[in-house]
Design a protein around this motif. Structure first.
Motif, mmCIF file in Angstrom:
data_model
loop_
_atom_site.group_PDB
_atom_site.id
_atom_site.type_symbol
_atom_site.label_atom_id
_atom_site.label_comp_id
_atom_site.label_asym_id
_atom_site.label_seq_id
_atom_site.Cartn_x
_atom_site.Cartn_y
_atom_site.Cartn_z
ATOM 1 N N LEU A 1 46.073 -20.667 -4.872
ATOM 2 C CA LEU A 1 45.123 -21.684 -4.429
ATOM 3 C C LEU A 1 43.786 -20.968 -4.264
ATOM 4 O O LEU A 1 43.625 -20.131 -3.370
ATOM 5 N N LYS A 2 42.829 -21.297 -5.148
ATOM 6 C CA LYS A 2 41.583 -20.528 -5.169
ATOM 7 C C LYS A 2 40.356 -21.433 -5.149
ATOM 8 O O LYS A 2 40.376 -22.526 -5.703
ATOM 9 N N ILE A 3 39.307 -20.925 -4.517
ATOM 10 C CA ILE A 3 37.961 -21.490 -4.614
ATOM 11 C C ILE A 3 37.126 -20.411 -5.278
ATOM 12 O O ILE A 3 36.804 -19.405 -4.662
ATOM 13 N N GLY A 4 36.805 -20.618 -6.543
ATOM 14 C CA GLY A 4 36.160 -19.537 -7.293
ATOM 15 C C GLY A 4 37.131 -18.388 -7.447
ATOM 16 O O GLY A 4 38.231 -18.553 -7.979
ATOM 17 N N GLY B 1 45.624 -12.963 -7.716
ATOM 18 C CA GLY B 1 44.904 -14.194 -8.001
ATOM 19 C C GLY B 1 45.325 -14.832 -9.306
ATOM 20 O O GLY B 1 44.625 -15.705 -9.836
ATOM 21 N N GLN B 2 46.494 -14.449 -9.817
ATOM 22 C CA GLN B 2 46.995 -14.968 -11.099
ATOM 23 C C GLN B 2 48.380 -15.597 -10.921
ATOM 24 O O GLN B 2 49.160 -15.164 -10.071
ATOM 25 N N PRO B 3 48.698 -16.642 -11.739
ATOM 26 C CA PRO B 3 50.038 -17.241 -11.671
ATOM 27 C C PRO B 3 51.109 -16.219 -12.051
ATOM 28 O O PRO B 3 50.853 -15.271 -12.802
ATOM 29 N N LEU B 4 52.298 -16.435 -11.513
ATOM 30 C CA LEU B 4 53.426 -15.564 -11.839
ATOM 31 C C LEU B 4 54.687 -16.409 -11.867
ATOM 32 O O LEU B 4 54.935 -17.192 -10.947
ATOM 33 N N THR B 5 55.475 -16.235 -12.940
ATOM 34 C CA THR B 5 56.751 -16.952 -13.025
ATOM 35 C C THR B 5 57.884 -15.944 -13.166
ATOM 36 O O THR B 5 57.752 -14.923 -13.856
ATOM 37 N N TYR C 1 52.032 -21.296 0.869
ATOM 38 C CA TYR C 1 51.551 -20.241 1.760
ATOM 39 C C TYR C 1 50.041 -20.360 1.911
ATOM 40 O O TYR C 1 49.339 -20.696 0.959
ATOM 41 N N LEU C 2 49.551 -20.060 3.088
ATOM 42 C CA LEU C 2 48.115 -19.942 3.314
ATOM 43 C C LEU C 2 47.801 -18.538 3.812
ATOM 44 O O LEU C 2 48.559 -17.961 4.609
ATOM 45 N N LEU C 3 46.692 -18.016 3.326
ATOM 46 C CA LEU C 3 46.264 -16.685 3.753
ATOM 47 C C LEU C 3 45.707 -16.772 5.166
ATOM 48 O O LEU C 3 44.877 -17.632 5.477
ATOM 49 N N LYS C 4 46.171 -15.875 6.021
ATOM 50 C CA LYS C 4 45.720 -15.864 7.409
ATOM 51 C C LYS C 4 44.336 -15.207 7.504
ATOM 52 O O LYS C 4 43.877 -14.575 6.560
ATOM 53 N N ALA D 1 43.239 -26.656 -3.449
ATOM 54 C CA ALA D 1 42.388 -25.680 -2.759
ATOM 55 C C ALA D 1 41.091 -26.328 -2.289
ATOM 56 O O ALA D 1 40.628 -26.074 -1.172
ATOM 57 N N VAL D 2 40.505 -27.181 -3.131
ATOM 58 C CA VAL D 2 39.277 -27.873 -2.754
ATOM 59 C C VAL D 2 39.534 -28.791 -1.556
ATOM 60 O O VAL D 2 38.751 -28.838 -0.604
#
Length: 218
Positions: free
Chosen positions: A96-99, A65-69, A25-28, A133-134
């Motif tokens: 997928l984060k930048i900072g 902003g945290q993993p979830l299983t 998924y990508l944030l719009k 993400a980078v």
């Protein structure tokens, strides 16, 4: 963003965890909606699916902003309604984060095995997601530069056309000026020639002083 790159990221993540399915998924731009841009081996082609922040596993991951299983998505109470009717068992979602800025969510899942993904699997997938993400951010930057370059090229081309048009108009004005000066000069030369002729005729039979005046005029 290159779909081939995103698909390669999802395939790599699934391979690392020994899973068979996944998605990305990508944030719009509204920062409130996720769009599934890669649907890898899912029971149906879910590409284009939209989730709000906090909706479903991916919505929660994007929001926190945290993993979830999830051990068994079929019975998980937070399941997104859009996935009802298909079987998903264990699922892992990592941001997928930048900072601290979330770009999207990487998911890995399968339709058979239940249970929690291990901490090591979560850690490895998170490292892959950081690298992804980078790569996504760099590709977006490159595309932005390309777009600005194309817009600048169009602007320069438009300015060049304007300058060419202005130059053409200037040439036409100069031609009109030359034609006007030539016509006026011709129109002035004819009466002046006649005046000189009359003056010469008047000199005949005049006194020497009058002849001198007429000579001065001519």
């Amino acid at each position: 963003v290159s779909k081939a790159l995103l698909e390669a990221i999802v395939r790599r993540a699934a391979s690392l965890l020994g899973a068979h399915m996944g998605g990305l998924y990508l944030l719009k731009p509204d920062h409130q909606t996720l769009e599934l841009v890669v649907s890898y081996n899912l029971p149906r082609n879910y590409q284009g699916t939209l989730l709000k922040l906090g909706e479903g596993l991916s919505g929660v991951v994007a929001q926190t902003g945290q993993p979830l299983t999830v051990e068994d998505y079929c019975v998980w109470p937070g399941r997104a309604p859009v996935y009802n009717g298909d079987v998903f068992r264990r699922v892992l979602g990592v941001p997928l984060k930048i900072g601290q800025r979330v770009l999207g969510v990487l998911n890995v899942t399968d339709a058979q095995q239940t249970g929690r993904f291990t901490d090591d699997q979560i850690r490895v997938t998170s490292l892959l997601a950081d690298q992804a993400a980078v790569a996504i951010e760099q590709m977006r930057l490159y595309q932005t530069i390309q777009q600005h370059a194309a817009e600048m090229e169009q602007h320069v081309a438009a300015r060049t056309r304007d300058l060419n048009l202005a130059y053409q108009q200037l040439r036409e004005l100069n031609q009109l000026k030359d034609q006007f000066v030539s016509r006026i000069s011709h129109e002035l030369r004819t009466p002046l020639a006649n005046i000189q002729l009359y003056l010469k005729l008047l000199r005949v039979g005049r006194s020497e002083r009058q002849a001198d005046y007429l000579e001065t005029l001519t």
